[in-house]
Design an enzyme around this catalytic site. Sequence first.
Site, PDB file in Angstrom:
ATOM      1  N   LYS A  34       0.864  -1.187   0.000  1.00  0.00           N
ATOM      2  CA  LYS A  34       0.000   0.000   0.000  1.00  0.00           C
ATOM      3  C   LYS A  34       0.901   1.238   0.000  1.00  0.00           C
ATOM      4  O   LYS A  34       1.790   1.376   0.852  1.00  0.00           O
ATOM      5  CB  LYS A  34      -0.864  -0.038   1.259  1.00  0.00           C
ATOM      6  CG  LYS A  34      -2.190   0.652   1.134  1.00  0.00           C
ATOM      7  CD  LYS A  34      -2.927   0.491   2.460  1.00  0.00           C
ATOM      8  CE  LYS A  34      -4.353   0.894   2.369  1.00  0.00           C
ATOM      9  NZ  LYS A  34      -4.963   0.934   3.712  1.00  0.00           N
TER      10      LYS A  34
HETATM   11  C1  E4P Z   1      -8.322   1.828   3.628  1.00  0.00           C
HETATM   12  O1  E4P Z   1      -7.511   1.062   3.174  1.00  0.00           O
HETATM   13  C2  E4P Z   1      -8.150   2.566   4.898  1.00  0.00           C
HETATM   14  O2  E4P Z   1      -7.441   1.732   5.780  1.00  0.00           O
HETATM   15  C3  E4P Z   1      -9.452   2.868   5.579  1.00  0.00           C
HETATM   16  O3  E4P Z   1     -10.568   2.485   4.801  1.00  0.00           O
HETATM   17  C4  E4P Z   1      -9.540   4.217   6.188  1.00  0.00           C
HETATM   18  O4  E4P Z   1     -10.795   4.346   6.804  1.00  0.00           O
HETATM   19  P1  E4P Z   1     -11.110   5.474   7.878  1.00  0.00           P
HETATM   20  O5  E4P Z   1     -11.378   6.745   7.157  1.00  0.00           O
HETATM   21  O6  E4P Z   1     -12.354   4.963   8.570  1.00  0.00           O
HETATM   22  O7  E4P Z   1      -9.922   5.557   8.788  1.00  0.00           O
END
Ligand code: E4P
Length: 216
Positions: free
Chosen positions: A83
């Site tokens: 990522k």
């Molecule tokens: C995606 O890969 C992120 O980890 C995640 O969806 C972020 O979500 P949040 O805005 O609830 O922290």
Amino acid sequence: MKFFIDTADVGEIREASELGLLDGVTTNPSLLSQQSGDPIEILREITKIVDGPVSAEVTATDHEGMVREGLALRKIAENIVVKVPMTLEGIKAIRSLSSENVPTNCTLIFSSAQALMAAKAGATFASPFVGRLDDISQDGMELIAQCVRIYDNYDFATEVLVASVRHPIHLQQAALMGAHVATMPAKVIGQLAKHPLTDIGLERFLADWEKVKNRN
Ligand code: E4P
């Protein structure tokens, strides 16, 4: 549509995988920071629970560092997806990693121009964050519609991974738009099966069946 769980909590991942509907996992540094123990070991354990892609995020901010970290993360297991944040350095890193056939997930996408760049760089997944856009009074789901349309227009292989999902309506709308993947917290996965009329209906069926059983 693929269902991913958005957590680094091994217990939640195990429970969700028992449903038989779990296609992958997304983690991020914040989610890993909420767990105790070595993040690498946590990721290793997660990759053993789920066969599908497990996103593990780099924390370097320069592209060489991102690539180095990404290649190290890939050593954890074959199903690790690197990522990478949506920055110019991140785009360079995605380009390098994808040229070495390393799957990537471009994270922190908040505009369709960013999503287009991620696809051109060869990202396997692009993660637009709907909930965080809604939080600042912008339409998160509109961004999903734009990403799906743009990827369709140009036949990009990159999958739209709907992230920052806060409730089942995000998922329903994303599915109607044709998004490829949604990553959800455990709570939202649980909510998907829920409807008050289902509960009332089941209660009534079971009560009526009791009457049948008590006939003789
Ligand atoms: C995606 O890969 C992120 O980890 C995640 O969806 C972020 O979500 P949040 O805005 O609830 O922290």
